[in-house]
Design an enzyme around this catalytic site. Structure first.
Site, PDB file in Angstrom:
ATOM      1  N   ILE A  63       0.858  -1.188   0.000  1.00  0.00           N
ATOM      2  CA  ILE A  63       0.000   0.000   0.000  1.00  0.00           C
ATOM      3  C   ILE A  63       0.895   1.238   0.000  1.00  0.00           C
ATOM      4  O   ILE A  63       1.726   1.392   0.892  1.00  0.00           O
ATOM      5  CB  ILE A  63      -0.918   0.062   1.246  1.00  0.00           C
ATOM      6  CG1 ILE A  63      -1.735  -1.233   1.396  1.00  0.00           C
ATOM      7  CG2 ILE A  63      -1.822   1.297   1.194  1.00  0.00           C
ATOM      8  CD1 ILE A  63      -2.809  -1.430   0.360  1.00  0.00           C
ATOM      9  N   HIS A  64       0.718   2.115  -1.016  1.00  0.00           N
ATOM     10  CA  HIS A  64       1.525   3.339  -1.013  1.00  0.00           C
ATOM     11  C   HIS A  64       0.854   4.530  -1.681  1.00  0.00           C
ATOM     12  O   HIS A  64       1.315   5.656  -1.538  1.00  0.00           O
ATOM     13  CB  HIS A  64       2.872   3.084  -1.712  1.00  0.00           C
ATOM     14  CG  HIS A  64       2.768   3.094  -3.210  1.00  0.00           C
ATOM     15  ND1 HIS A  64       2.332   2.001  -3.911  1.00  0.00           N
ATOM     16  CD2 HIS A  64       3.009   4.066  -4.129  1.00  0.00           C
ATOM     17  CE1 HIS A  64       2.320   2.291  -5.206  1.00  0.00           C
ATOM     18  NE2 HIS A  64       2.717   3.539  -5.367  1.00  0.00           N
ATOM     19  N   ARG A  65      -0.260   4.324  -2.416  1.00  0.00           N
ATOM     20  CA  ARG A  65      -0.868   5.423  -3.176  1.00  0.00           C
ATOM     21  C   ARG A  65      -1.368   6.523  -2.245  1.00  0.00           C
ATOM     22  O   ARG A  65      -2.016   6.252  -1.226  1.00  0.00           O
ATOM     23  CB  ARG A  65      -2.043   4.911  -4.002  1.00  0.00           C
ATOM     24  CG  ARG A  65      -1.644   4.039  -5.169  1.00  0.00           C
ATOM     25  CD  ARG A  65      -1.338   4.865  -6.398  1.00  0.00           C
ATOM     26  NE  ARG A  65      -0.916   4.013  -7.502  1.00  0.00           N
ATOM     27  CZ  ARG A  65      -0.620   4.451  -8.710  1.00  0.00           C
ATOM     28  NH1 ARG A  65      -0.676   5.738  -8.971  1.00  0.00           N
ATOM     29  NH2 ARG A  65      -0.232   3.622  -9.647  1.00  0.00           N
ATOM     30  N   ALA A  66      -1.107   7.770  -2.644  1.00  0.00           N
ATOM     31  CA  ALA A  66      -1.515   8.910  -1.826  1.00  0.00           C
ATOM     32  C   ALA A  66      -3.018   8.944  -1.609  1.00  0.00           C
ATOM     33  O   ALA A  66      -3.502   9.358  -0.549  1.00  0.00           O
ATOM     34  CB  ALA A  66      -1.050  10.209  -2.478  1.00  0.00           C
TER      35      ALA A  66
ATOM     36  N   ASP B 113      -2.299  -1.461  -3.955  1.00  0.00           N
ATOM     37  CA  ASP B 113      -2.834  -0.308  -4.682  1.00  0.00           C
ATOM     38  C   ASP B 113      -1.838   0.156  -5.731  1.00  0.00           C
ATOM     39  O   ASP B 113      -1.968   1.237  -6.296  1.00  0.00           O
ATOM     40  CB  ASP B 113      -3.226   0.832  -3.736  1.00  0.00           C
ATOM     41  CG  ASP B 113      -2.056   1.394  -2.932  1.00  0.00           C
ATOM     42  OD1 ASP B 113      -0.897   0.991  -3.162  1.00  0.00           O
ATOM     43  OD2 ASP B 113      -2.306   2.238  -2.045  1.00  0.00           O
TER      44      ASP B 113
END
Length: 354
Positions: A202-205, A277
């Site tokens: 998970i990393h999407r802003a 993501d």
């Protein structure tokens, strides 16, 4: 011929490896590393593992708000273009580094080559979507990974210099899969059994910057009994700490440090399902023929959705849990090219120059 390649984030290092390998057989390539991913585990290790030449320029920009980060990159890239006078500026994907490189080149009338052109999630709240659209609109060569990407550009009346060359990440996976199988020891180090865990990224802003969305995702992880392995992105880790979330309260969750590309491939190939993501991880799951659950509302990789090879859930807790538990048996068709994308990039550069 001289090509200036702009890199800044982990997925771009992976994409650049096979292309750089081919380009440097016949032409001059210089690499600018913007420093967008500045953690050693997220950057240096990829140059070492993938045998990418060390950057000729490292801008050391680091993190920051989108405008500040992009503006600083733009100014420094412009200086380098003026100094080096390249025939082409080559950019990958949809990051701030991509946009900064494209804008700097466009202002100086240097032809822009956009690898991974034509992707659309149709959500302009995503910074990546804005970066893609703007970059495509100033590029001279728009090198698309799929027919869907070609159609997206056609719908926007972008037709000149557009080619479907396949997905360069497929080149990278094919090249590195065997190496990962023979050299990665991540399963042993983390005491994991093949097909006995879920892999999480998970990393999407759009997720990490929204406390409610992150809470929904973490609630889903709490309800999923399976063993879960999460190589956590530094930015995600900081956000969760800021929100006060305690990952050690989630049952059967194993949080580990970011891993190198070969270790990541090994984790992906041996997972029983992947929850992500990330656009790149969605594709790598598809290449590895591992079912994927994407905690986003849209995906630019619509080809992966066929036969539930990838299931879009958004961040709805119930939908995530149901998708993880759903039994699927997709057939993985070769919609991302033939693994010869890098050679096609070189051929098009030579053709365009002439």
């Amino acid at each position: 011929m001289k090509v200036l390649t702009i890199l800044g984030a982990r997925p771009q290092f992976i994409k650049a490896a096979p292309v750089s390998r081919v380009l440097r057989q016949e032409i001059t390539e210089l690499i600018i590393h913007t420093g967008q991913h500045y953690d050693a585990n997220m950057s240096d290790i990829f140059f070492d593992e993938l045998n990418i030449p060390k950057p000729d320029y490292n801008l050391g920009i680091g993190s920051g708000n989108h405008g500040k980060q992009t503006g600083e990159m733009l100014a420094k890239i412009e200086e380098i273009i003026l100094k080096e006078s390249p025939n082409f500026v080559l950019v990958y994907g949809d990051t701030n580094s991509t946009l900064a490189g494209a804008l700097a080149a466009a202002k100086l009338h240097v032809p822009i080559v956009h690898i991974e052109a034509g992707l659309r999630s149709f959500n302009k709240r995503m910074p990546e979507e804005v970066n893609r659209i703007l970059t495509d609109n100033v590029s001279s060569l728009l090198l698309c990974p799929t027919e869907t990407a070609i159609q997206n550009l056609t719908n926007e009346n972008i037709k000149d210099g557009v080619y479907n060359i396949g997905d360069v990440m497929y080149d990278a996976v094919l090249y590195n899969k065997t190496l990962a199988e023979s050299t990665s020891t991540i399963l042993e180090r983390e005491e994991l059994q093949s097909k006995d865990y879920l892999l999480i990224t998970i990393h999407r802003a759009e997720n990490t910057d929204d406390v409610d969305r992150m809470k929904s995702i973490l609630d889903a992880f709490s309800q999923i009994a399976d063993k879960k392995v999460w190589p956590i992105h530094p930015r995600t880790k900081k956000k969760l700490e800021d929100y006060g979330f305690q990952l050690d309260q989630i049952p059967n969750l194993q949080v580990i440090e970011p891993v190198g590309y070969l270790d990541m491939l090994s984790l992906e190939m041996n997972a029983k399902k992947i929850v992500t993501d990330s656009g790149g991880v969605q594709k790598e799951a598809y290449f590895a023929e591992v079912p994927c659950v994407t905690v986003r509302d849209q995906t630019e990789w619509v080809e992966t959705l066929i036969e539930d090879a990838n299931i879009l859930t958004g961040t709805d807790t119930t939908k995530i849990v149901e998708a993880v538990q759903k039994q699927v048996s997709p057939s993985y068709t070769p919609v991302f090219g033939d693994g010869k994308t890098a050679e096609k990039v070189l051929a098009l550069l030579k053709e365009y120059e002439n």
